[in-house]
Design a protein around this motif. Structure first.
Motif, PDB file in Angstrom:
ATOM      1  N   ASN A  52      -2.041 -15.869 -22.625  1.00 38.80           N
ATOM      2  CA  ASN A  52      -2.488 -15.215 -21.399  1.00 38.80           C
ATOM      3  C   ASN A  52      -1.823 -15.877 -20.191  1.00 38.80           C
ATOM      4  O   ASN A  52      -2.080 -17.056 -19.902  1.00 38.80           O
ATOM      5  N   TYR A  54      -2.508 -15.618 -17.252  1.00 33.97           N
ATOM      6  CA  TYR A  54      -3.490 -15.826 -16.183  1.00 33.97           C
ATOM      7  C   TYR A  54      -4.585 -16.810 -16.605  1.00 33.97           C
ATOM      8  O   TYR A  54      -5.657 -16.845 -16.025  1.00 33.97           O
ATOM      9  N   PRO A 219      -0.403  -3.315 -22.503  1.00 31.63           N
ATOM     10  CA  PRO A 219      -1.432  -3.122 -21.458  1.00 31.63           C
ATOM     11  C   PRO A 219      -2.393  -4.302 -21.322  1.00 31.63           C
ATOM     12  O   PRO A 219      -3.063  -4.428 -20.300  1.00 31.63           O
ATOM     13  N   GLU A 220      -2.464  -5.171 -22.321  1.00 28.24           N
ATOM     14  CA  GLU A 220      -3.389  -6.296 -22.271  1.00 28.24           C
ATOM     15  C   GLU A 220      -3.132  -7.196 -21.063  1.00 28.24           C
ATOM     16  O   GLU A 220      -4.067  -7.742 -20.469  1.00 28.24           O
ATOM     17  N   TYR A 222      -2.225  -6.398 -18.103  1.00 28.93           N
ATOM     18  CA  TYR A 222      -2.834  -5.856 -16.888  1.00 28.93           C
ATOM     19  C   TYR A 222      -4.351  -6.064 -16.902  1.00 28.93           C
ATOM     20  O   TYR A 222      -4.956  -6.320 -15.856  1.00 28.93           O
ATOM     21  N   ARG A 223      -4.952  -5.970 -18.070  1.00 29.11           N
ATOM     22  CA  ARG A 223      -6.388  -6.239 -18.154  1.00 29.11           C
ATOM     23  C   ARG A 223      -6.675  -7.681 -17.770  1.00 29.11           C
ATOM     24  O   ARG A 223      -7.635  -7.967 -17.027  1.00 29.11           O
ATOM     25  N   GLN A 224      -5.845  -8.605 -18.251  1.00 33.97           N
ATOM     26  CA  GLN A 224      -6.027 -10.016 -17.933  1.00 33.97           C
ATOM     27  C   GLN A 224      -5.872 -10.264 -16.430  1.00 33.97           C
ATOM     28  O   GLN A 224      -6.632 -11.044 -15.834  1.00 33.97           O
ATOM     29  N   TRP A 225      -4.912  -9.593 -15.825  1.00 38.94           N
ATOM     30  CA  TRP A 225      -4.684  -9.752 -14.381  1.00 38.94           C
ATOM     31  C   TRP A 225      -5.858  -9.195 -13.577  1.00 38.94           C
ATOM     32  O   TRP A 225      -6.359  -9.846 -12.653  1.00 38.94           O
ATOM     33  N   PHE A 226      -6.304  -7.992 -13.939  1.00 36.79           N
ATOM     34  CA  PHE A 226      -7.426  -7.375 -13.222  1.00 36.79           C
ATOM     35  C   PHE A 226      -8.683  -8.240 -13.317  1.00 36.79           C
ATOM     36  O   PHE A 226      -9.433  -8.384 -12.343  1.00 36.79           O
ATOM     37  N   GLU A 227      -8.931  -8.804 -14.488  1.00 39.27           N
ATOM     38  CA  GLU A 227     -10.109  -9.663 -14.668  1.00 39.27           C
ATOM     39  C   GLU A 227     -10.043 -10.882 -13.752  1.00 39.27           C
ATOM     40  O   GLU A 227     -11.042 -11.270 -13.140  1.00 39.27           O
TER      41      GLU A 227
END
Length: 392
Positions: A52, A54, A219-220, A222-227
């Motif tokens: 990850n 992030y 896409p994972e 972007y989910r990590q970034w949004f979180e």
């Protein structure tokens, strides 16, 4: 502004700028740490290892100051995780120094582009020295941040818009938006005000760049970034955040920051659609709103306002904005842990400088609208039997 006032304010600005540079330089020369640059190296290294980008790693910066503690991982969009792998090609302390010099060179290019258009050579020199005294410039170098190449792109885009080269300007704006999404306000307002080519090209460029990490990491990422971004609201209080959100958080009414940001963006959208302002006027307010309405409008973002401030340099109030933005960051950070009223006043000079800048731009636009209406009224034919009195 009279000639005498211009000389006095110019000398004061020059003196203040030289004092700020003298105060900031030792902080850069003697700094042994990696700061944000370490977080960027950690992010790129994690991405290259399938982790990850992030997350929190050994090189990730942790800020511990009186009244404020926080991890400071990479907050940039996923394309940064790919780019930051280049920072890990050698010892991070070596690449940190190399990146610092690259940043200085590209910033010098941005300043040169701006001051070369100032006809008064003495004033151009004052502006150049002031630009190198800006708190955002020195803190960018100190932290190893990535703003300065983007500032060059923003300044070049501004000058291309001025020349009518909307397509090339749009490409550069798209690069800025892809790395700093809060500047999406710029192409949106360009589109609403009728400057379609540059806006559409900017959207397309930012979209293509943003697809690259989607293809590489899936896409994972972007989910990590949004979180991470969604959980980062606590940093709004930090004194180098000059946005409405930062001012409101220090005033104890954090929700007010969201309201003010929304009202500013909605008002500018209606104005751009209704008035169809010229490309530089709408760009100036878009750049300022990108900082003021952002949840985190760091002092480094004020560097994108260079062309805005230079365009209005003749106004005494804008000279005050220029002076407030060179107050060194260590002085501002020293206000952390002090009473709330101190943090909201002395500790928030960057935010109040941006509010003053907004007031100046709105006043100028209001004046322009009134002048246009008066000219239109003067040119309108009078009904038969009426006459205008002569000026004699």
């Amino acid at each position: 502004m009279t000639a005498a006032t211009r000389w006095v304010t110019g000398l004061l600005t020059l003196l203040a700028a030289l004092l700020a540079i003298n105060a900031e330089l030792p902080r850069i020369v003697h700094e042994p740490g990696l700061w944000d640059f370490g977080s960027f190296v950690a992010s790129g290294r994690a991405a290259s290892e399938g982790l990850n980008p992030y997350g929190i790693y050994p090189l990730t910066l942790r800020v511990e100051l009186p009244g404020f503690e926080s991890w400071n991982p990479n907050l940039n969009p996923p394309i940064s995780a790919l780019l930051f792998q280049a920072f890990d090609v050698a010892d991070p302390y070596v690449t940190y120094q190399v990146w610092r010099w690259i940043s200085v060179i590209v910033y010098a290019g941005a300043v040169l582009l701006l001051v070369s258009r100032v006809s008064n050579r003495v004033e151009a020199l004052i502006i150049a020295v002031w630009a190198f005294a800006l708190a955002g410039f020195w803190d960018t170098l100190f932290l190893g941040q990535i703003y300065l190449p983007l500032v060059l792109a923003g300044v070049a885009a501004w000058l291309l818009l001025e020349r009518g080269a909307g397509l090339w300007a749009g490409l550069l704006i798209g690069v800025v938006v892809a790395m700093k999404p809060n500047f999406l306000v710029w192409p949106v307002l360009l589109l609403l005000s009728g400057h379609h080519r540059s806006a559409i090209v900017a959207f397309g460029t930012a979209g293509v760049i943003s697809l690259i990490p989607l293809v590489i990491y899936g896409p994972e990422v972007y989910r990590q970034w949004f979180e991470l971004v969604a959980a980062d609201g606590s940093r709004a209080l930090f004194l180098t955040n000059g946005s409405f959100a930062g001012l409101a958080a220090r005033a104890g009414v954090p929700a007010l920051g969201l309201v003010l940001g929304f009202l500013l963006l909605a008002g500018l959208a209606a104005w751009a659609w209704w008035r169809r302002p010229d490309v530089l006027t709408v760009s100036a307010l878009a750049l300022l709103a990108s900082v003021l309405a952002s949840p985190l409008g760091w002092i480094h973002y004020t560097l994108f306002l260079l062309p805005v401030i230079v365009r209005h340099w003749h106004r005494p109030a804008m000279r005050l904005v220029a002076l407030l933005l060179i107050v060194p960051v260590p002085f501002i950070i020293d206000q952390l842990g002090k009473p709330a009223w101190v943090q909201l006043t002395m500790g928030s000079v960057y935010g109040w400088a941006l509010v003053l800048c907004l007031a100046i731009l709105i006043a100028d636009e209001w004046r322009r609208i009134r002048q246009n209406e008066q000219r239109a009224s003067a040119a309108m034919p009078l009904p038969q039997g009426h006459y205008r009195p002569s000026a004699s």
